[in-house]
Design a protein around this motif. Sequence first.
Motif, short mmCIF file in Angstrom:
data_model
loop_
_atom_site.label_atom_id
_atom_site.label_comp_id
_atom_site.label_asym_id
_atom_site.label_seq_id
_atom_site.Cartn_x
_atom_site.Cartn_y
_atom_site.Cartn_z
N PHE A 64 10.35 -14.98 6.47
CA PHE A 64 10.44 -15.84 7.62
C PHE A 64 11.28 -17.19 7.35
O PHE A 64 11.89 -17.82 8.14
CB PHE A 64 9.07 -16.14 8.27
CG PHE A 64 8.53 -14.92 8.86
CD1 PHE A 64 9.04 -14.48 10.06
CD2 PHE A 64 7.35 -14.34 8.37
CE1 PHE A 64 8.63 -13.30 10.57
CE2 PHE A 64 6.72 -13.22 9.01
CZ PHE A 64 7.52 -12.85 10.08
N ALA A 65 10.98 -17.60 6.03
CA ALA A 65 11.78 -18.82 5.59
C ALA A 65 13.32 -18.77 5.57
O ALA A 65 14.05 -19.60 5.82
CB ALA A 65 11.25 -19.54 4.43
N ALA A 71 3.27 -15.02 -0.25
CA ALA A 71 4.38 -15.52 -0.74
C ALA A 71 5.64 -14.49 -0.44
O ALA A 71 6.58 -15.15 0.31
CB ALA A 71 4.56 -15.09 -2.29
N LEU A 72 5.42 -13.06 -0.09
CA LEU A 72 6.30 -12.47 0.44
C LEU A 72 6.78 -12.56 1.83
O LEU A 72 7.91 -12.51 2.29
CB LEU A 72 5.74 -10.96 0.27
CG LEU A 72 6.05 -10.25 -1.08
CD1 LEU A 72 5.25 -8.75 -1.26
CD2 LEU A 72 7.35 -10.25 -1.69
N SER A 78 1.62 -5.81 5.10
CA SER A 78 1.02 -4.67 4.27
C SER A 78 2.00 -4.92 2.98
O SER A 78 1.61 -4.20 2.20
CB SER A 78 1.40 -3.26 4.98
OG SER A 78 2.75 -3.18 5.00
N ALA A 79 3.30 -5.68 2.86
CA ALA A 79 3.95 -5.86 1.61
C ALA A 79 2.91 -6.10 0.40
O ALA A 79 3.25 -5.66 -0.84
CB ALA A 79 4.94 -6.90 1.86
N GLY A 80 2.24 -7.22 0.53
CA GLY A 80 1.69 -7.47 -0.61
C GLY A 80 0.55 -6.38 -1.10
O GLY A 80 0.07 -6.48 -2.25
N TYR A 81 -0.14 -5.92 -0.08
CA TYR A 81 -1.14 -4.76 -0.32
C TYR A 81 -0.25 -3.85 -1.20
O TYR A 81 -0.84 -3.23 -2.22
CB TYR A 81 -1.50 -4.18 0.80
CG TYR A 81 -2.50 -5.07 1.59
CD1 TYR A 81 -3.97 -4.72 1.31
CD2 TYR A 81 -2.31 -6.12 2.27
CE1 TYR A 81 -4.96 -5.86 2.16
CE2 TYR A 81 -3.18 -6.99 2.95
CZ TYR A 81 -4.57 -6.68 2.90
OH TYR A 81 -5.34 -7.73 3.43
N PHE A 82 0.62 -3.21 -0.74
CA PHE A 82 1.38 -2.08 -1.35
C PHE A 82 2.02 -2.68 -2.87
O PHE A 82 2.09 -2.16 -4.04
CB PHE A 82 2.80 -1.70 -0.82
CG PHE A 82 2.26 -0.78 0.48
CD1 PHE A 82 1.68 0.50 -0.04
CD2 PHE A 82 2.36 -1.05 1.70
CE1 PHE A 82 1.29 1.27 1.22
CE2 PHE A 82 1.69 -0.18 2.84
CZ PHE A 82 1.36 0.94 2.45
N LEU A 83 2.45 -4.03 -3.02
CA LEU A 83 2.93 -4.34 -4.07
C LEU A 83 1.81 -4.61 -5.28
O LEU A 83 1.87 -3.94 -6.42
CB LEU A 83 3.33 -5.94 -4.03
CG LEU A 83 3.75 -6.64 -5.27
CD1 LEU A 83 4.79 -5.95 -5.86
CD2 LEU A 83 4.12 -8.30 -5.01
N PHE A 84 0.33 -5.06 -4.74
CA PHE A 84 -0.68 -5.08 -5.61
C PHE A 84 -1.16 -3.72 -6.24
O PHE A 84 -1.15 -3.50 -7.38
CB PHE A 84 -1.81 -5.52 -4.78
CG PHE A 84 -3.01 -5.93 -5.58
CD1 PHE A 84 -3.20 -6.81 -6.34
CD2 PHE A 84 -3.86 -5.00 -5.44
CE1 PHE A 84 -4.46 -6.95 -7.27
CE2 PHE A 84 -5.32 -5.23 -6.02
CZ PHE A 84 -5.37 -6.00 -7.22
N PHE A 85 -1.16 -2.70 -5.24
CA PHE A 85 -1.85 -1.39 -5.50
C PHE A 85 -0.71 -0.71 -6.52
O PHE A 85 -1.11 0.24 -7.32
CB PHE A 85 -2.47 -0.74 -4.39
CG PHE A 85 -3.52 -1.16 -3.75
CD1 PHE A 85 -4.86 -1.03 -4.47
CD2 PHE A 85 -3.86 -2.18 -2.72
CE1 PHE A 85 -6.07 -1.54 -4.35
CE2 PHE A 85 -5.02 -2.30 -2.38
CZ PHE A 85 -6.11 -2.34 -3.10
N GLY A 86 0.47 -1.10 -5.98
CA GLY A 86 1.65 -0.15 -6.94
C GLY A 86 1.47 -0.77 -8.33
O GLY A 86 1.74 0.09 -9.39
N VAL A 87 1.68 -2.09 -8.43
CA VAL A 87 1.58 -2.69 -9.75
C VAL A 87 0.28 -2.27 -10.63
O VAL A 87 0.17 -1.84 -11.67
CB VAL A 87 1.78 -4.15 -9.73
CG1 VAL A 87 1.41 -4.84 -11.18
CG2 VAL A 87 3.01 -4.68 -9.39
#
Length: 386
Positions: free
Chosen positions: A335-336, A329-330, A218-227
């Motif tokens: 994991f890397a 990316a996140l 969900s990290a990218g989703y919250f980043l996208f809608f937050g921005v």
Amino acid sequence: MKAVKILFSIVFLAILTSNVRLISHWTESRGVYDDICYLRQAHLFQRFGWQGLDTSLAREDDGYLASKLRSINFENWKDGTKAPCHTQTADGSKWVMTPPPGTGFVLALFPEGFQAIPLYALANMIIAGFALYGLWRARHPGALALAASFGAVSIYFMINPAKASYSIAPTMVVCALAGLLTARLFDDEDRPRLLMLALVGALLGLSASFRIANVLLSAGYFLFFGVSFLVRRDQKTFMQGLSLGLGFLVGILPVLAANMVNSGHPLVSAYGGQDTQAPSLDLAVLRAYLGDTQFPVILLLCLWTALLWRFSSQFCVRRLALLVAGNLALNLAFFATHPVFTQYYTLPIVMLTLWTALFATIFSREMQGMQADGPQPSEMLSRVPI
């Protein structure tokens, strides 16, 4: 194109049949420690209903855990405190399991002693269904080629590496459905689709019930809608972020409830050890991921996402590409820099990205075809003033 679809439908069904045949010979005593914990959680749900959320060893009065440990020749099978993925709570009052309850719950839907086989067989069938849907929904050669190739890959991944952990089977189903709905969210942004966005949030939250690490999906989703809200500052983007957040909260409730029962606080997990270490760069871990069979797929997904953003004529698809790129990316960055390598760690984000990009390509091609064909009779009729 119909002949090609029929051909690849046969290919998909052949891979599915092969998978199910292999699954039918599996055993639940294969020596994987996490299996024991998932099966014990399922056993608790079958014994106590929803009160099975309480995984305290004090409830181990029927010898189930000991018998499972003994079946895999675990050295300290008599001592529950030495059992894999069990830990003592911070106050020292009890010993509980570390995994979240979702995987145990879905295993509990099947009869004890015959749980892993039907779970994987059903999950394989569902994934094959998504692959067939994408194949037959594709109406352009490019989209059809992607649906055919990646559909076959998605079914194959349900055996290797998905077999490594029981938690991956239900995770893959959630990723496929979330990918489909995410692509549908962006095929027409004129409609707010708040309920669908809440459903996507609920699915992402629910995925954490199978694996705690799935919360990263969900990290990218919250980043996208937050921005998006910070840039636009309007009611629409605020309601979109709110819907996503509320849906996510509903989906993650089982995890919060399990934390409350076992650790005494909804935000305190029983996880510890390597899973909670600070991120760090380890060349051995990086080499392991670079040499994994998923790495070429990850590269193709990165290229695919970049092409969606660069060449799509639809603004909504380019926005979707940004969401997918940020999420990928996140997750890969986490994991890397994780202290250990496990083959299936990156599989959820790979499959979520794959399904989202695939359905986004199919839907965008459909819209381009409709625009090229001009307005349909029904659309022209709707524009006639009455």
